[in-house]
Design an enzyme around this catalytic site. Structure first.
Site: not given
Length: 363
Positions: A194, A313
């Site tokens: 990430s 998201k």
């Protein structure tokens, strides 16, 4: 010249189509998007000739969220002769050059979409680039300096072995990366992959010449949802001291730097330590985008940070609409408190079902 091609992550063609249609209509340009699911690109066809060139100039590329590249293209060249693909491609560029001066062109990209099927053409594209570049240079093109701030990149976009579009993008309003994808190397000592999301975000949103001024050892950062430390790693690498907020464990390598304090708390409840001026907030928590937007807004409105990069998201449906709603709500929250700010959002290469947002408060 009435067509644009826009590259994207496969599966996000409808979002690109909705976005380019909106952006074009804001400029009084109308047309329709040709969308093929999971193709990795969208063709936007304007109703009037020459309007694609206007869009390529006037739609700020850095304000497009879902597009990786934007370029003006020809009609599709089909059934190219494997014995001589170059002649019709050069002829198509010559036709485009009647409206645009390619004497200012500096680079050629022979590309495909970012799909497994299209990538099978990548070896061909790499080999084809050299003879095509030579042929275009004979026309007096591709001779400008790559560092110039105007002019064009030329593109040859193959959708099948013997089918391609040719076109151009403007140096001052495009992605300078091949296929619109930055090539980043995963750091061996980073705690998770990430980390590449935040590295790409910093490279995307912050000009290189300003990076040291805006991210340095005199600053403090907060990472909400930090475990195991992929995003914290990028801040520490740039010298910041970071409050890493997460109930989970942080990588031992980050503790060893002496540049983090692990706060085993809920990211939604954490507040910065008193008498500590936090410069940066970063956040990559798996949560509803509306809830993350409210959290970021709270930090900015309370003066708890001056600059932030965070992920939203995306839902399964109406992704574009949800993104626009979240960004508009954030903008309204800040504007109502008379805060000056700059907001950008991008569906980065290292993002998946999410987008990355950057907000900087201005004096």
């Amino acid at each position: 010249m009435n067509k644009l091609a826009l590259y994207c992550r496969p599966g996000f063609e409808k979002e690109v189509a909705a976005e380019i249609t909106d952006q074009a209509s804001h400029l009084g340009v109308f047309g329709f998007a040709r969308v093929q699911d999971n193709s990795g690109y969208v063709i936007f066809e304007c109703y009037q000739p020459d309007e694609a060139d206007r869009l390529a100039r006037d739609i700020p590329f850095n304000r497009l969220i879902f597009a990786r590249q934007m370029m003006v293209i020809s009609d599709l060249l089909e059934d190219l002769d494997p014995a001589d693909r170059i002649s019709p491609i050069v002829a198509a560029f010559e036709e485009l050059s009647q409206q645009v001066n390619f004497a200012q062109s500096s680079e050629l990209f022979v590309e495909t979409a970012d799909t497994n099927e299209a990538k099978e053409l990548s070896t061909f594209c790499r080999k084809f680039t050299v003879p095509l570049r030579q042929a275009l240079k004979k026309q007096g093109w591709l001779s400008a300096k790559a560092s110039q701030k105007c002019g064009q990149f030329l593109h040859c976009f193959f959708v099948k072995p013997n089918c391609c579009y040719v076109g151009y993008s403007y140096v001052d309003n495009h992605s300078s990366h091949f296929m619109g994808i930055p090539r980043l190397k995963f750091p061996a000592d980073a705690p998770s992959r990430s980390t590449l999301k935040l590295e790409e975000a910093i490279l995307t949103f912050i000009p290189r010449k300003e990076e040291n001024k805006r991210l340095n050892e005199n600053m403090i950062g907060v990472d909400l949802g930090a475990c195991p430390g992929g995003w914290t790693y990028q801040l520490v690498k740039r010298g910041l001291f970071v409050y890493a907020v997460d109930h989970g464990k942080m990588a031992a390598s980050l503790h060893d730097t002496g540049c983090i304090e692990h706060c085993a708390e809920d990211g939604f409840k954490f507040q910065p330590p008193k008498r500590k001026k936090v410069d940066w907030l970063v956040c990559d928590m798996v949560e509803q985008p509306s809830r993350i937007s409210l959290l970021i807004g709270k930090w900015l409105l309370n003066g708890w940070c001056r600059e932030t990069i965070f992920n939203l998201k995306l839902p399964m449906k109406k992704r574009y609409q949800e993104v626009i709603l979240c960004l508009e709500n954030l903008a309204v929250m800040l504007a109502e408190q008379n805060l000056n700010f700059d907001i950008q959002a991008k569906h980065l290469y290292h993002d998946r079902e999410e987008i990355t947002v950057h907000i900087a408060l201005k004096p």
